[in-house]
Write a protein that holds these residues in place. Structure first.
Motif, PDB file in Angstrom:
ATOM      1  N   ILE A  34       0.839  -1.204   0.000  1.00  0.00           N
ATOM      2  CA  ILE A  34       0.000   0.000   0.000  1.00  0.00           C
ATOM      3  C   ILE A  34       0.868   1.246   0.000  1.00  0.00           C
ATOM      4  CG2 ILE A  34      -1.647   1.340   1.383  1.00  0.00           C
ATOM      5  CD1 ILE A  34      -2.865  -1.334   2.285  1.00  0.00           C
ATOM      6  N   VAL A  35       1.948   1.208   0.787  1.00  0.00           N
ATOM      7  CA  VAL A  35       2.875   2.339   0.824  1.00  0.00           C
ATOM      8  C   VAL A  35       3.369   2.660  -0.583  1.00  0.00           C
ATOM      9  CG1 VAL A  35       5.157   3.077   1.610  1.00  0.00           C
ATOM     10  CG2 VAL A  35       3.589   1.968   3.219  1.00  0.00           C
ATOM     11  N   ALA A  36       3.783   1.628  -1.320  1.00  0.00           N
ATOM     12  CA  ALA A  36       4.309   1.832  -2.663  1.00  0.00           C
ATOM     13  C   ALA A  36       3.222   2.271  -3.644  1.00  0.00           C
ATOM     14  CB  ALA A  36       4.979   0.549  -3.150  1.00  0.00           C
ATOM     15  N   ASP A  38       0.280   3.762  -3.079  1.00  0.00           N
ATOM     16  CA  ASP A  38      -0.417   5.014  -2.791  1.00  0.00           C
ATOM     17  C   ASP A  38       0.518   6.162  -2.449  1.00  0.00           C
ATOM     18  OD1 ASP A  38      -3.349   4.358  -2.944  1.00  0.00           O
ATOM     19  OD2 ASP A  38      -2.730   2.830  -1.514  1.00  0.00           O
ATOM     20  N   GLY A  39       1.805   5.951  -2.589  1.00  0.00           N
ATOM     21  CA  GLY A  39       2.740   7.034  -2.333  1.00  0.00           C
ATOM     22  C   GLY A  39       2.708   7.543  -0.908  1.00  0.00           C
ATOM     23  N   VAL A  40       2.704   6.625   0.065  1.00  0.00           N
ATOM     24  CA  VAL A  40       2.650   6.990   1.484  1.00  0.00           C
ATOM     25  C   VAL A  40       3.999   7.551   1.916  1.00  0.00           C
ATOM     26  CG1 VAL A  40       2.379   6.080   3.823  1.00  0.00           C
ATOM     27  CG2 VAL A  40       0.840   5.313   2.002  1.00  0.00           C
ATOM     28  N   ASP A  41       3.964   8.646   2.660  1.00  0.00           N
ATOM     29  CA  ASP A  41       5.185   9.275   3.160  1.00  0.00           C
ATOM     30  C   ASP A  41       5.587   8.769   4.540  1.00  0.00           C
ATOM     31  OD1 ASP A  41       5.516  11.303   0.976  1.00  0.00           O
ATOM     32  OD2 ASP A  41       3.561  11.961   1.722  1.00  0.00           O
ATOM     33  N   VAL A  42       4.593   8.515   5.401  1.00  0.00           N
ATOM     34  CA  VAL A  42       4.868   8.136   6.795  1.00  0.00           C
ATOM     35  C   VAL A  42       3.899   7.036   7.205  1.00  0.00           C
ATOM     36  CG1 VAL A  42       5.069   8.919   9.185  1.00  0.00           C
ATOM     37  CG2 VAL A  42       5.563  10.507   7.310  1.00  0.00           C
ATOM     38  N   VAL A  43       4.410   5.989   7.826  1.00  0.00           N
ATOM     39  CA  VAL A  43       3.587   4.930   8.399  1.00  0.00           C
ATOM     40  C   VAL A  43       3.636   5.046   9.912  1.00  0.00           C
ATOM     41  CG1 VAL A  43       3.320   2.440   8.729  1.00  0.00           C
ATOM     42  CG2 VAL A  43       3.862   3.355   6.459  1.00  0.00           C
ATOM     43  N   LEU A  44       2.468   5.046  10.527  1.00  0.00           N
ATOM     44  CA  LEU A  44       2.353   5.103  11.985  1.00  0.00           C
ATOM     45  C   LEU A  44       2.011   3.718  12.523  1.00  0.00           C
ATOM     46  CD1 LEU A  44       0.042   8.271  12.271  1.00  0.00           C
ATOM     47  CD2 LEU A  44       2.546   8.192  11.997  1.00  0.00           C
ATOM     48  N   ALA A  66       9.308  -6.353   8.144  1.00  0.00           N
ATOM     49  CA  ALA A  66       8.215  -5.423   7.845  1.00  0.00           C
ATOM     50  C   ALA A  66       8.719  -3.988   7.793  1.00  0.00           C
ATOM     51  CB  ALA A  66       7.115  -5.555   8.898  1.00  0.00           C
ATOM     52  N   PHE A  67       9.556  -3.603   8.762  1.00  0.00           N
ATOM     53  CA  PHE A  67      10.115  -2.247   8.754  1.00  0.00           C
ATOM     54  C   PHE A  67      10.939  -1.998   7.482  1.00  0.00           C
ATOM     55  CE2 PHE A  67      10.171  -2.138  13.696  1.00  0.00           C
ATOM     56  CZ  PHE A  67       8.847  -1.729  13.699  1.00  0.00           C
ATOM     57  N   ARG A  68      11.750  -2.987   7.105  1.00  0.00           N
ATOM     58  CA  ARG A  68      12.587  -2.811   5.905  1.00  0.00           C
ATOM     59  C   ARG A  68      11.741  -2.681   4.652  1.00  0.00           C
ATOM     60  NH1 ARG A  68      15.613  -6.695   8.542  1.00  0.00           N
ATOM     61  NH2 ARG A  68      14.785  -8.353   7.205  1.00  0.00           N
ATOM     62  N   ARG A  69      10.694  -3.495   4.544  1.00  0.00           N
ATOM     63  CA  ARG A  69       9.822  -3.410   3.371  1.00  0.00           C
ATOM     64  C   ARG A  69       9.170  -2.036   3.262  1.00  0.00           C
ATOM     65  NH1 ARG A  69       6.376  -9.001   4.103  1.00  0.00           N
ATOM     66  NH2 ARG A  69       7.913 -10.496   3.292  1.00  0.00           N
ATOM     67  N   ILE A  70       8.722  -1.527   4.393  1.00  0.00           N
ATOM     68  CA  ILE A  70       8.074  -0.215   4.388  1.00  0.00           C
ATOM     69  C   ILE A  70       9.070   0.875   4.015  1.00  0.00           C
ATOM     70  CG2 ILE A  70       7.032   1.517   5.915  1.00  0.00           C
ATOM     71  CD1 ILE A  70       5.637  -0.884   7.359  1.00  0.00           C
ATOM     72  N   ARG A  71      10.277   0.800   4.566  1.00  0.00           N
ATOM     73  CA  ARG A  71      11.295   1.791   4.202  1.00  0.00           C
ATOM     74  C   ARG A  71      11.674   1.676   2.725  1.00  0.00           C
ATOM     75  NH1 ARG A  71      12.333   5.407   4.365  1.00  0.00           N
ATOM     76  NH2 ARG A  71      14.562   5.745   4.656  1.00  0.00           N
ATOM     77  N   ASP A  72      11.821   0.455   2.221  1.00  0.00           N
ATOM     78  CA  ASP A  72      12.167   0.259   0.814  1.00  0.00           C
ATOM     79  C   ASP A  72      11.054   0.745  -0.110  1.00  0.00           C
ATOM     80  OD1 ASP A  72      14.552  -0.843   1.622  1.00  0.00           O
ATOM     81  OD2 ASP A  72      13.936  -2.929   1.304  1.00  0.00           O
ATOM     82  N   ALA A  73       9.808   0.724   0.407  1.00  0.00           N
ATOM     83  CA  ALA A  73       8.671   1.203  -0.391  1.00  0.00           C
ATOM     84  C   ALA A  73       8.591   2.726  -0.410  1.00  0.00           C
ATOM     85  CB  ALA A  73       7.368   0.613   0.141  1.00  0.00           C
ATOM     86  N   GLY A  74       9.390   3.389   0.430  1.00  0.00           N
ATOM     87  CA  GLY A  74       9.483   4.840   0.362  1.00  0.00           C
ATOM     88  C   GLY A  74       8.940   5.623   1.528  1.00  0.00           C
ATOM     89  N   ALA A  75       8.547   4.953   2.619  1.00  0.00           N
ATOM     90  CA  ALA A  75       7.961   5.664   3.756  1.00  0.00           C
ATOM     91  C   ALA A  75       8.889   5.627   4.965  1.00  0.00           C
ATOM     92  CB  ALA A  75       6.615   5.054   4.139  1.00  0.00           C
ATOM     93  N   ARG A  76       8.758   6.638   5.794  1.00  0.00           N
ATOM     94  CA  ARG A  76       9.377   6.626   7.115  1.00  0.00           C
ATOM     95  C   ARG A  76       8.359   6.091   8.121  1.00  0.00           C
ATOM     96  NH1 ARG A  76      11.035  12.744   6.035  1.00  0.00           N
ATOM     97  NH2 ARG A  76       9.103  12.458   4.855  1.00  0.00           N
ATOM     98  N   LEU A  77       8.809   5.695   9.296  1.00  0.00           N
ATOM     99  CA  LEU A  77       7.934   5.102  10.300  1.00  0.00           C
ATOM    100  C   LEU A  77       8.036   5.852  11.616  1.00  0.00           C
ATOM    101  CD1 LEU A  77       9.472   2.268   8.872  1.00  0.00           C
ATOM    102  CD2 LEU A  77       7.367   1.392   9.881  1.00  0.00           C
ATOM    103  N   VAL A  78       6.885   6.049  12.267  1.00  0.00           N
ATOM    104  CA  VAL A  78       6.830   6.555  13.634  1.00  0.00           C
ATOM    105  C   VAL A  78       6.112   5.491  14.460  1.00  0.00           C
ATOM    106  CG1 VAL A  78       6.098   8.396  15.173  1.00  0.00           C
ATOM    107  CG2 VAL A  78       6.739   8.937  12.801  1.00  0.00           C
TER     108      VAL A  78
END
Length: 381
Positions: A34-36, A38-44, A66-78
């Motif tokens: 979804i991050v990739a 929909d162009g998500v910038d930040v995942v909470l 999971a964290f690596r996949r989200i970062r590789d998809a282009g989002a930062r995480l909080v």
């Protein structure tokens, strides 16, 4: 800025003894997709990354992937801890991971220090409130107010005071039970003195509040929402459509919130009926691949019912027996024995336990046993 609101991953949880790590890996991978897409910038992640304070090595690997996949998809995480996580362990390397786009907000002292991220309209301040155990948090904060309302109210007072000093839009992550939310069977109670809920007004101020703890997706107001858990963790959640919230912030604050449903690696279902019918009727074919909760209604409790069920339904995980009305009803002990002979008490016991009376051959065996017991009592005197 586009934000994806998730919570309650509970990595490492089992479901009636079944390991869910593979299912969790699938659904967390879908979040990265979804991050990739929909162009998500930040995942909470609003609490409960893990299901326990000391997660297994396998659970840590699933979380790291999971964290690596989200970062590789282009989002930062909080990320903030919930009532299942260990805030200390989750936040141990927070100062190092922030350089890689993973921001861990795990301490009371740091809850009013936001993660500041920029877009074309300026800054967005992300405040993370870790789960606050009322009594320890109250002493740490130096307040006299008790309960969840007291500590969350103080946390939001500090956050709103910081917000007032900044020219920024704001998002708050919090983990708790807000009045108006609907719980399910898989959430660990957080009540203190019977009071675990806090009023929604506690969270007045920010542009969006990403709530965690309740496992069903729900909207308390346009800016105050639970996304729920990404998987169902109890049969009370069988009807949930698991999802995440896609939150858009424009120059003025909250612009839009849309729902993105998550895949269901294996659905949940409940069924009731007699064992022979469940094992043979074609009407139950669609349940073969489900995690299944079964209620057997046979007049007599089947022997090895679960073993028999799993020959057809390999993912049956829960079984109970509820005989037809009037069968197997338990009597209070005094009512069951008052004015009755040993033979009558024995008959009632067998009938209550298995829903049928003794057969003639069983009656003979029981009579012999009662007679032997009576002879022993006489000999002892």
């Amino acid at each position: 800025m586009r934000v994806l609101h998730t919570s309650d991953w509970h990595i490492g949880r089992t479901f009636h003894g079944v390991d869910l790590l593979a299912d969790q890996d699938v659904v967390l991978g879908a979040i990265a997709d979804i991050v990739a897409e929909d162009g998500v910038d930040v995942v909470l992640v609003a609490g409960d990354v893990y299901d326990r304070a000391v997660p297994s090595a396998e659970a840590v690997r699933v979380a790291g992937r999971a964290f690596r996949r989200i970062r590789d998809a282009g989002a930062r995480l909080v990320v903030t801890p919930g009532n299942h996580d260990s805030a200390v362990r989750l936040g141990a390397f927070g100062e190092f991971t922030s350089g890689e786009g993973l921001y861990l907000r795990t301490t009371i002292d740091g809850l009013a220090e936001p993660v500041l991220l920029d877009d074309d309209h300026g800054s967005v301040a992300f405040y993370g409130i870790p789960y606050l155990e009322p009594d320890p948090a109250r002493h740490s904060m130096g307040i006299t107010e008790r309960g969840h309302a007291g500590v969350l109210g103080e946390a939001m007072r500090r956050i709103n005071a910081d917000r007032a000093t900044r020219d920024a839009r704001s998002v708050v992550l919090a983990h708790g039970f807000v009045t108006g939310g609907a719980g399910s069977d898989s959430e660990r109670p957080i009540g203190v003195g019977g009071v675990e809920q806090v009023g929604a007004a506690v969270f007045d101020g920010p542009d969006y509040v990403a709530l965690g703890h309740l496992h069903g997706p729900q909207t308390l107001s346009e800016r105050l929402r639970y996304c729920g858990s990404p998987l169902a963790y109890s049969f009370s959640e069988a009807s949930h459509r698991k999802s995440v919230w896609l939150v858009d912030l424009d120059a003025d604050g909250l612009a839009d919130v849309t729902r993105r449903e998550l895949p269901v690696p294996r659905p949940l279902a409940t069924v009731s009926g007699r064992l022979d019918d469940l094992l043979s009727a074609p009407a139950y074919d669609h349940l073969v691949e489900c995690y299944l909760s079964v209620t057997l209604t046979d007049p007599v409790r089947p022997i090895d019912g679960m073993r028999a069920l799993r020959e057809r339904f390999p993912y049956a995980v829960h079984l109970e027996w509820v005989p037809p009305e009037g069968k197997g009803d338990a009597l209070r002990y005094q009512d069951a024995v008052r004015g009755r002979s040993d033979a009558e008490i024995t008959d009632n016991f067998f009938t209550a336990c298995r829903g049928s009376e003794l057969s003639a051959s069983e009656r003979t065996v029981v009579d012999r046993a009662l007679a032997a017991a009576a002879r022993e009592e006489v000999g002892a005197e």
